[in-house]
Design a protein around this motif. Structure first.
Motif, PDB file in Angstrom:
ATOM      1  N   ILE A 150     -37.422  29.451 -43.050  1.00 31.70           N
ATOM      2  CA  ILE A 150     -36.705  30.128 -42.350  1.00 31.70           C
ATOM      3  C   ILE A 150     -35.093  29.324 -42.047  1.00 31.70           C
ATOM      4  N   ALA A 151     -34.306  30.172 -42.624  1.00 29.26           N
ATOM      5  CA  ALA A 151     -33.050  29.262 -42.907  1.00 29.26           C
ATOM      6  C   ALA A 151     -32.222  29.733 -41.413  1.00 29.26           C
ATOM      7  N   ARG A 152     -31.509  28.659 -40.876  1.00 33.98           N
ATOM      8  CA  ARG A 152     -30.635  28.768 -39.677  1.00 33.98           C
ATOM      9  C   ARG A 152     -29.361  28.635 -40.096  1.00 33.98           C
ATOM     10  N   LEU A 153     -28.639  29.718 -39.938  1.00 30.26           N
ATOM     11  CA  LEU A 153     -27.050  29.763 -40.220  1.00 30.26           C
ATOM     12  C   LEU A 153     -26.224  29.896 -38.886  1.00 30.26           C
ATOM     13  N   GLY A 154     -24.965  29.557 -39.360  1.00 27.63           N
ATOM     14  CA  GLY A 154     -23.988  29.613 -38.023  1.00 27.63           C
ATOM     15  C   GLY A 154     -23.382  30.869 -37.837  1.00 27.63           C
ATOM     16  N   LYS A 155     -22.510  30.985 -37.019  1.00 25.70           N
ATOM     17  CA  LYS A 155     -21.658  32.392 -36.658  1.00 25.70           C
ATOM     18  C   LYS A 155     -21.245  33.096 -37.734  1.00 25.70           C
ATOM     19  N   SER A 156     -20.516  32.400 -38.648  1.00 26.77           N
ATOM     20  CA  SER A 156     -19.710  33.023 -39.744  1.00 26.77           C
ATOM     21  C   SER A 156     -20.640  33.892 -40.587  1.00 26.77           C
ATOM     22  N   GLU A 157     -22.020  33.373 -40.593  1.00 28.86           N
ATOM     23  CA  GLU A 157     -23.122  34.166 -41.701  1.00 28.86           C
ATOM     24  C   GLU A 157     -23.990  34.918 -41.039  1.00 28.86           C
ATOM     25  N   ASN A 158     -24.237  34.557 -39.744  1.00 30.24           N
ATOM     26  CA  ASN A 158     -25.362  35.094 -39.097  1.00 30.24           C
ATOM     27  C   ASN A 158     -25.008  35.780 -37.601  1.00 30.24           C
ATOM     28  N   TYR A 159     -24.110  36.040 -37.183  1.00 31.71           N
ATOM     29  CA  TYR A 159     -23.478  36.599 -35.967  1.00 31.71           C
ATOM     30  C   TYR A 159     -22.698  37.843 -36.628  1.00 31.71           C
ATOM     31  N   TRP A 160     -23.014  39.003 -35.791  1.00 36.72           N
ATOM     32  CA  TRP A 160     -22.202  40.235 -36.362  1.00 36.72           C
ATOM     33  C   TRP A 160     -21.343  40.854 -34.888  1.00 36.72           C
ATOM     34  N   SER A 161     -20.012  41.182 -35.174  1.00 38.84           N
ATOM     35  CA  SER A 161     -19.323  42.080 -34.296  1.00 38.84           C
ATOM     36  C   SER A 161     -18.412  42.925 -34.919  1.00 38.84           C
ATOM     37  N   MET A 162     -17.878  43.848 -34.327  1.00 41.30           N
ATOM     38  CA  MET A 162     -16.554  44.568 -35.045  1.00 41.30           C
ATOM     39  C   MET A 162     -15.399  44.254 -35.027  1.00 41.30           C
ATOM     40  N   VAL A 164     -13.743  43.389 -32.319  1.00 44.48           N
ATOM     41  CA  VAL A 164     -13.001  43.715 -31.223  1.00 44.48           C
ATOM     42  C   VAL A 164     -13.921  43.853 -30.013  1.00 44.48           C
ATOM     43  N   PRO A 165     -13.482  43.565 -28.989  1.00 42.93           N
ATOM     44  CA  PRO A 165     -14.491  43.620 -27.668  1.00 42.93           C
ATOM     45  C   PRO A 165     -15.245  44.857 -27.901  1.00 42.93           C
ATOM     46  N   GLY A 166     -16.539  44.765 -27.596  1.00 45.14           N
ATOM     47  CA  GLY A 166     -17.603  45.588 -27.746  1.00 45.14           C
ATOM     48  C   GLY A 166     -18.927  45.173 -27.927  1.00 45.14           C
ATOM     49  N   PRO A 167     -19.852  45.869 -28.404  1.00 41.42           N
ATOM     50  CA  PRO A 167     -21.053  45.425 -28.921  1.00 41.42           C
ATOM     51  C   PRO A 167     -21.136  44.130 -29.914  1.00 41.42           C
ATOM     52  N   GLY A 168     -22.120  43.204 -30.063  1.00 43.41           N
ATOM     53  CA  GLY A 168     -22.381  42.441 -30.865  1.00 43.41           C
ATOM     54  C   GLY A 168     -23.639  41.798 -30.733  1.00 43.41           C
ATOM     55  N   GLY A 169     -23.900  40.948 -31.869  1.00 47.10           N
ATOM     56  CA  GLY A 169     -25.234  40.142 -31.766  1.00 47.10           C
ATOM     57  C   GLY A 169     -25.765  39.381 -33.018  1.00 47.10           C
ATOM     58  N   PRO A 170     -26.627  38.642 -32.889  1.00 50.28           N
ATOM     59  CA  PRO A 170     -27.194  37.633 -33.850  1.00 50.28           C
ATOM     60  C   PRO A 170     -27.696  38.644 -35.053  1.00 50.28           C
ATOM     61  N   CYS A 171     -27.634  38.111 -36.310  1.00 55.55           N
ATOM     62  CA  CYS A 171     -28.314  38.636 -37.589  1.00 55.55           C
ATOM     63  C   CYS A 171     -29.316  37.968 -37.911  1.00 55.55           C
ATOM     64  N   SER A 172     -30.135  38.582 -38.894  1.00 56.12           N
ATOM     65  CA  SER A 172     -31.360  38.121 -39.513  1.00 56.12           C
ATOM     66  C   SER A 172     -31.370  38.477 -40.939  1.00 56.12           C
ATOM     67  N   GLU A 173     -31.167  37.863 -41.811  1.00 57.23           N
ATOM     68  CA  GLU A 173     -31.134  38.231 -43.388  1.00 57.23           C
ATOM     69  C   GLU A 173     -32.404  37.998 -44.047  1.00 57.23           C
ATOM     70  N   ILE A 174     -32.610  38.777 -44.931  1.00 54.65           N
ATOM     71  CA  ILE A 174     -33.544  38.524 -45.986  1.00 54.65           C
ATOM     72  C   ILE A 174     -33.041  38.262 -47.286  1.00 54.65           C
ATOM     73  N   LEU A 175     -33.231  36.976 -47.537  1.00 60.52           N
ATOM     74  CA  LEU A 175     -32.727  36.304 -48.801  1.00 60.52           C
ATOM     75  C   LEU A 175     -33.622  36.163 -49.975  1.00 60.52           C
ATOM     76  N   TYR A 176     -33.356  36.597 -51.247  1.00 60.40           N
ATOM     77  CA  TYR A 176     -34.301  36.429 -52.425  1.00 60.40           C
ATOM     78  C   TYR A 176     -34.018  35.141 -53.192  1.00 60.40           C
ATOM     79  N   ASP A 177     -34.616  34.414 -53.364  1.00 64.18           N
ATOM     80  CA  ASP A 177     -34.507  33.189 -54.219  1.00 64.18           C
ATOM     81  C   ASP A 177     -34.662  33.443 -55.644  1.00 64.18           C
ATOM     82  N   ARG A 178     -33.715  33.501 -56.529  1.00 59.33           N
ATOM     83  CA  ARG A 178     -33.574  33.876 -57.765  1.00 59.33           C
ATOM     84  C   ARG A 178     -33.890  32.698 -58.735  1.00 59.33           C
ATOM     85  N   GLY A 179     -34.186  31.529 -58.179  1.00 61.90           N
ATOM     86  CA  GLY A 179     -34.776  30.205 -58.870  1.00 61.90           C
ATOM     87  C   GLY A 179     -33.413  29.263 -59.057  1.00 61.90           C
TER      88      GLY A 179
END
Length: 889
Positions: A150-162, A164-179
């Motif tokens: 489980i990869a732990r990443l920073g705001k630029s990769e794994n925090y979402w917002s629009m 502008v002021p309003g809703p936001g929240g952390p993200c969780s991505e599913i990554l596929y290892d191509r080798g």
């Protein structure tokens, strides 16, 4: 597994889990800050922002999307495309993190024979926001994966917002290892190796003071937590189909195969060619989808994006060696694949093809003109002894003439020249920065709807009665002044009022808002405008004309009946003209925009060439016949899908409620459109439709304007008065008027020719005298003459005439200057003997131009120029002899 099966399994998986399947919205975003829908959540944005109440607790969709900021990367990476399809599942205050993770993991890993995608668990790596320990624990619980998977990443990769002021929240991505062939172990920034296929957004925070993507304040938790996910269909497709990239999947690679046949080149052999093949596959599909949703090529906004995509596709085929029209060969291949899912592409193919092929033909002409400009620029570089075409010249070719930089590089190399690419890229970057700054400025002007949301939450939606009555007794729910709540609006003040019920039509669907008044005890307010800033709320902009309006006053709302009658006539007239257009030009002549107000209508439609006068008359005649037939005008409500099955026309760029739409019919199936406007009861009530003009409003778009009702009769009356005055003036009958005016025009032209001939004869009559009076300057015959009242053509004619009268064996030069309407024109003419003595007409004109505030040039035998300062003309002409003496040695 083909792309359609991947899509089917995704929707089926979430439908079985209680999600409502929502059809894709148009790729044209209704958000004023966006050109296109860039993500699957955009159509649901009003629900996440709390501006509207979602009709379902959970939903799923496969949304058409377009992203263009990375257009230069298309073809160079495995993942960048302009058009793509984003699969998503959404929860509006229903389930949250655990259920979102469970649903995603189940679909991704479930075996193929059980309806899943069957991806190997050993290749899957979830990523989470570095501070979201809850998500880490849930992933371990649901998937059984250890911490190091489980990869732990920073705001630029794994925090979402629009942003502008309003809703936001952390993200969780599913990554596929191509080798390891695609990057280093554990380097989750290497996207070619660890490919993101799905992003789960846990919308849980209320953001304030958003300064950048990574710099914001969290004001607290959202009262209702939401789920927004996005899964790239093309990315999953190339993994499941065993391909190297998205361009090689089943819905895109056939275009590459056809491009190989046309060009004679092979995909997979040369990197540069491979990039061009991928650009072709992506841009052909993207262009087709944009045109399908109503975009036409233009020089700004959406039209410019489309134009750029089409031209990059054509340019790439040229660089592959295919110079014939390419789109008629390639786009039908893309239609056949995408049309399996989007049947509109097949139904509207004639229109789509006409727009695309017309733009390619225009671009081919642009290439021809750009080539001529390039040849001139390259010639100047060679004559100067340089070997590099300046970045400014390359940028001008690109920006002004639409000439692609790749072609500039290719053609420069053929002539042994380099191009200052660094200078060109710098100018392009500066242009992009200006565009970003402009877009940012516009985004900052987005209206704040918070105050309206508060009114709606407190009082509920406005009872809207515009279809039923023109008058209501109403109660104010709120008064607004300067965007803030007010207790009173004073006489002369402009503000806003929200009523509990209103008969006023709010501007929408191209129809202008109603006019009228609100009466109250002791006063009156004039209604200036009526809008719906958020769904469910009608807001009246008003000016107090008498008294003071308080927040607790009862009002009597009255729509101006004459205004409403005119508006109904114009809106129904718009439908009639649209139907007449389709009858005359064919079903592909679809409305792309409209505006109507009492007595006037304007209708834009997709068409690539001007209409003939006969076509305009026929459209008007068909419209009038519909009025005479007194066709019934009816409307009904139904689901969007039912409306489409019924053949109702939905307008490009409009958004519609998926659960209920209003269909307006005029004469049954003859005119059947989705529309929320006000209409007459029978077509005869429109009164008349008088087409007043037809013109272009951009590439692939035409506009018809017309008057209706009383305004139409007034227009005809004014034209009748003009005809009456002309017949009296010319002493003829109306039927003979055109012929009479034509005869007068021809006679006038003949007289003008005679006058011109006499004027030129008079001008040249003095040529012999000027030649005989030439001055001798160091052995050169010099004639200098000022001809006031003569224009540029006259000056040139006289100068050449005088030169022809000089002794050819003796060096001679003639300089003639004229002043007309304050502008100076100068021509210098030197004979062969004069040039042999070193006298240059070009040098003489340049010297004069410096003194008269202008410039000029030409060849050594004849040169011309001009200026705006006639006060120094005599001074300049007096120096001619000095310059001639110097040049002649």
């Amino acid at each position: 597994m083909d792309t359609s099966e991947i899509r089917r399994r995704f929707l089926g998986h979430f439908e079985a889990a209680g999600h409502t399947v929502v059809p894709s919205a148009s790729v044209l975003a209704s958000d004023p800050n966006l050109l296109f829908v860039p993500a699957g959540m955009v159509p649901f944005k009003p629900y996440f922002l709390g501006q509207e109440t979602p009709p379902w607790p959970r939903a799923t969709s496969v949304q058409k999307c377009v992203r263009t900021p990375d257009i230069e990367d298309v073809g160079r990476t495995t993942r960048h495309g302009t058009f793509f399809e984003m699969c998503g599942n959404f929860s509006f205050g229903d389930y949250f993190k655990q259920r979102a993770i469970e649903l995603a993991w189940d679909l991704v890993t479930k075996p193929l024979d059980q309806g899943g995608w069957g991806l190997e668990e050993s290749r899957l790596y979830p990523s989470v926001y570095v501070d979201d320990q809850e998500a880490v624990d849930l992933w371990k619980q649901v998937s059984g994966l250890p911490d190091d998977r489980i990869a732990r990443l920073g705001k630029s990769e794994n925090y979402w917002s629009m942003g502008v002021p309003g809703p936001g929240g952390p993200c969780s991505e599913i990554l596929y290892d191509r080798g390891p062939a695609y990057g280093a172990d554990g380097d989750f920034g290497a996207e070619d190796r660890y490919l993101e296929i799905w992003n789960l957004v846990f919308m849980q925070d209320e953001l304030s003071a958003v300064r950048s993507k990574e710099d914001f304040d969290i004001a607290g938790s959202l009262p209702k937590k939401n789920i927004d996910t996005g899964m790239g269909l093309e990315r999953v497709a190339f993994l499941l189909q065993g391909r190297e990239n998205m361009y090689e999947i089943d819905v895109m690679f056939p275009v590459i195969e056809r491009a190989m046949e046309l060009s004679g080149r092979t995909y997979g052999v040369n990197h540069d060619d491979d990039v061009r093949f991928r650009v072709v596959a992506d841009h052909v599909r993207s262009s087709m989808m944009l045109i399908g949703d109503g975009v036409t090529p233009g020089n700004e906004g959406r039209g410019y994006v489309l134009r750029r995509l089409l031209r990059r596709a054509v340019r790439s085929m040229r660089l592959l060696g295919f110079e014939d029209p390419a789109l008629p060969e390639l786009m039908p291949v893309s239609r056949d694949k995408m049309g399996e899912t989007y049947s509109d592409l097949v139904r509207d193919w004639d229109r789509i093809a006409r727009v695309a092929y017309g733009e390619e033909e225009t671009f081919r002409k642009t290439l021809q003109a750009g080539t001529q400009i390039f040849d001139l620029a390259a010639g100047d570089v060679k004559r100067s002894g340089a070997t590099t075409l300046a970045g400014e010249q390359a940028f001008a070719l690109h920006d002004t003439y639409g000439f692609p930089i790749d072609l500039t590089l290719e053609m420069a190399a053929e002539q042994g020249l380099a191009v200052d690419e660094e200078g060109f890229r710098g100018l392009m970057a500066a242009q992009r920065e200006r565009a970003k700054a402009d877009a940012k400025a516009k985004k900052g002007q987005h209206a704040d709807t918070t105050v309206y949301r508060g009114i709606l939450d407190a009082h509920g939606p406005t009872q809207w009665l515009a279809y039923e009555t023109l008058e209501t007794e109403s109660r104010p729910l709120a008064l607004l002044s300067g965007g803030s709540a007010a207790q009173v609006l004073r006489e002369g003040e402009v503000g806003e009022i929200v009523l509990d019920r209103t008969p006023f039509y709010a501007e929408s669907g191209g129809q202008a808002a109603d006019a009228g008044v609100l009466d109250f005890a002791g006063g009156r307010v004039e209604v200036l405008d009526v809008q719906r800033p958020i769904k469910g709320l009608v807001v009246h902009q008003v000016r107090v004309t008498e008294g003071e309006l308080s927040a607790d006053a009862d009002v009597f709302a009255k729509v101006d009946p004459g205004w409403r009658t005119g508006a109904r006539q114009a809106h129904s007239g718009t439908h009639v003209v649209h139907a007449a257009l389709r009858q005359v030009l064919g079903p592909s002549a679809l409305q792309s925009g409209s505006y109507n107000r009492p007595g006037y209508l304007r209708l834009d439609f997709g068409w690539t060439q001007a209409l003939s006068p006969a076509q305009v008359r026929e459209i008007e005649q068909v419209s009038q016949q519909a009025l005479r037939a007194d066709l019934p005008v009816t409307w009904d409500y139904m689901s969007l899908e039912q409306a489409r099955e019924w053949g109702a026309i939905a307008l490009f760029g409009e958004t519609y409620d998926n659960t209920k739409v209003r269909v307006v019919e005029i004469g049954g199936p003859w005119s059947r459109e989705l529309c929320g406007g006000t209409h007459v009861d029978h077509s005869s009530q429109i009164g008349t439709i008088v087409v007043t003009g037809e013109a272009s409003v951009g590439s692939g778009n035409r506009r018809i304007e017309a008057f209706t009702g009383v305004e139409g009769f007034d227009y005809l009356a004014r034209e009748r008065d003009v005809v009456s005055q002309l017949t009296t003036l010319l002493k003829t009958q109306p039927d003979d008027l055109v012929g009479r005016v034509g005869d007068l025009v021809e006679r006038l032209k003949a007289v003008e020719k005679e006058v011109e001939k006499a004027r030129v004869t008079q001008l040249l009559a003095g040529g012999a005298a000027l030649a005989s009076a030439s001055a001798d300057v160091n052995g050169v015959a010099v004639v200098v003459h000022r001809a006031d009242g003569a224009g540029g053509g006259d000056v040139r004619t006289l100068a050449l005439d005088v030169r022809s009268r000089l002794d050819a064996a003796r060096p001679g030069v003639v300089v003639v200057a004229g002043v007309q309407d304050g502008k100076v024109s100068v021509v210098a003419a030197v004979n062969d003997a004069g040039r042999e003595r070193g006298v240059s007409a070009n040098e003489l004109v340049r010297a004069i131009g410096q003194l008269i505030g202008g410039k000029g040039g030409g060849k050594d035998d004849v040169a011309q120029g001009g200026g705006s300062d006639a006060t120094r003309l005599d001074e300049a002409l007096a120096l001619v002899s000095t310059d001639v003496a110097r040049m002649a040695g």
